[in-house]
Design an enzyme around this catalytic site. Structure first.
Site, PDB file in Angstrom:
ATOM      1  N   HIS A   5       0.842  -1.369  -0.162  1.00 34.74           N
ATOM      2  CA  HIS A   5       0.026  -0.025   0.199  1.00 34.74           C
ATOM      3  C   HIS A   5       0.894   1.281   0.002  1.00 34.74           C
ATOM      4  CE1 HIS A   5      -4.106  -1.787   1.575  1.00 34.74           C
ATOM      5  NE2 HIS A   5      -3.869  -2.342   0.482  1.00 34.74           N
ATOM      6  N   TYR A  31      -9.657   3.788   2.486  1.00 31.11           N
ATOM      7  CA  TYR A  31     -10.148   2.755   3.221  1.00 31.11           C
ATOM      8  C   TYR A  31     -11.761   2.824   3.387  1.00 31.11           C
ATOM      9  CZ  TYR A  31      -5.633   0.917   4.562  1.00 31.11           C
ATOM     10  OH  TYR A  31      -4.582   0.031   4.446  1.00 31.11           O
ATOM     11  N   GLU A  68       0.775   1.895   8.028  1.00 28.99           N
ATOM     12  CA  GLU A  68       1.407   2.517   6.724  1.00 28.99           C
ATOM     13  C   GLU A  68       1.772   3.890   7.295  1.00 28.99           C
ATOM     14  OE1 GLU A  68      -2.378   1.977   4.488  1.00 28.99           O
ATOM     15  OE2 GLU A  68      -1.779  -0.094   4.248  1.00 28.99           O
ATOM     16  N   GLY A 108      12.253 -14.512  -9.939  1.00 33.22           N
ATOM     17  CA  GLY A 108      12.431 -14.210  -8.544  1.00 33.22           C
ATOM     18  C   GLY A 108      13.764 -14.089  -8.034  1.00 33.22           C
TER      19      GLY A 108
END
Length: 415
Positions: free
Chosen positions: A101, A111, A154, A293
């Site tokens: 986020h 949100y 966050e 990866g």
């Protein structure tokens, strides 16, 4: 993953007994319909806010349903923990969501948007006669407990980066492009403003890259950083995602490969990500990857070669062939700069079979870092478990929005 001692993710989150009873009773019903709920939620939200699909959400993940599965797994896992605190705390799930986020510049008001359309979808799917005020209140409480935890975490990430929430986008220019024999491309960028150089980062972190596409959309994708950092430059490696049956070509990877050259402007975000090594530790490091990866492993190896060359390091990689192996020469060169290193690759084209960690002399006190596709991660984690490697020493990254499904699939409530 290392969290600050005072991180909000260490705090216990309690659900009131009256709500816990309702969640415990209705969790099987919600879990049984949650894929339909989340699919309808996204339909409703994008109809009301088309700019989110155009400029924020990955349109490719919406096409294949990956984002819907991610949301479903995260909510159900969090709810399951709230009604059974004896289960492992989902802090790794929350940390991974929080870092993603932050890398996208998500802020608190969003949100509320999610809440509005998610709960409208719950009522539409289950029926207003089923979603009584008592049930609605209990699930509302679960959502906001999770949302509040993420908002606070966050905020910690934004504070640590020295920015206001959401202020993570930076204008850069491409100063170098390196086309690897495997077909991947590495882009090196520096700040467009010489007075505001790009920051350093923890080995293993990533940035988001914004692509301004022909239809006017600003699509964001996240790419691991593959350089050491600290010199005002960030380097990230991109594999061009080709179209396959039922799956479209990668919009951003195609745009980067086909159009971006040295001198071009590029919008990126500040570095975030929780698949990072403990730079203060001296214990061994085992890096296990497949395909693209390898990119976070390359960033970690750059750090080790420069700052901790005597730290014992094991590098294991699986790929289709030597020619398909991204950054193969880069990783091999970095390995030569380490004093105590073991490097091995498995190539399908050469008949090596599947990567097998059980046949390698692995240090028991090591931290293990895994990155690859879902099947690969399941395969390697099962092998590590079979030889007694504690799960808290195994850290993983899946280049998809649903990393936590690897753990959520083990929870009976989600079956």
């Amino acid at each position: 993953m290392r969290l600050a001692p005072d991180s909000t993710l260490h705090n216990a989150v309690d659900l009131e007994p009256e709500h816990a009873e309702v969640i415990r009773a209705t969790l099987p019903l919600v879990a049984a319909h949650i894929d339909r709920i989340t699919a309808l939620f996204y339909t409703k939200m994008f109809a009301a806010h088309p700019e989110l699909l155009r400029d924020r959400f990955n349109r490719g993940n919406q096409h294949d349903g990956a984002q819907q599965k991610a949301l479903a797994a995260s909510i159900a896992t969090f709810a399951t923990h709230l009604v059974d605190p004896n289960l492992p705390h989902p802090r790794e799930l929350l940390a991974r969501i929080g870092h993603k986020h932050a890398s996208l510049g998500v802020t608190e008001p969003e949100y509320g948007i999610v809440h509005e359309h998610l709960f409208a979808a719950i009522v539409d799917v289950l029926g207003a006669d089923v979603v009584t005020p008592q049930i609605a209140a209990a699930w509302d409480r679960v959502y906001w407990l999770m949302a509040r935890t993420l908002i606070d975490f966050e905020r910690e990430l934004y504070d640590a980066a020295g920015v206001e929430p959401g202020d993570v986008f930076r204008a850069t220019r491409v100063v170098q492009r390196i086309d690897d024999p495997s077909g991947v491309a590495t882009f090196v960028v520096e700040s467009a403003d010489p007075a505001a150089p790009l920051p350093g980062f923890a080995p293993g972190q990533y940035i988001s890259v914004g692509a301004r596409l022909a239809d006017g959309a600003r699509q964001l994708r996240q790419y691991s950083l593959v350089n050491r950092g600290g010199d005002g430059r960030l380097a990230f490696t991109v594999r061009k995602v080709l179209a396959e049956a039922g799956t479209p070509a990668g919009e951003v990877s195609t745009w980067l490969h086909d159009t971006v050259v040295v001198g071009d402007a590029l919008e990126i975000t500040l570095p975030f990500g929780d698949l990072t090594i403990d730079t203060e530790a001296t214990t061994p490091v085992v890096l296990i990857s497949a395909g693209i990866g390898v990119t976070p492993m390359a960033g970690i190896l750059e750090y080790l070669a420069a700052e901790a060359p005597t730290r014992r390091t094991v590098i294991l990689h699986a790929d289709r062939s030597t020619t398909a192996h991204p950054l193969r020469e880069t990783v091999a060169d970095l390995a030569t700069r380490l004093a105590n290193v073991y490097l091995r690759a498995w190539y399908e084209a050469d008949g090596h079979g599947l990567l097998d960690v059980t046949r390698i002399d692995l240090p028991q006190d090591a931290d293990y870092y895994l990155c690859g596709g879902t099947g690969f991660l399941h395969h390697v984690r099962a092998q590590l478990e079979s030889i007694g490697i504690p799960s808290d020493r195994v850290h993983f990254e899946l280049f998809a929005p649903n990393d936590w499904l690897l753990d959520a699939e083990r929870e009976p409530a989600l079956a």
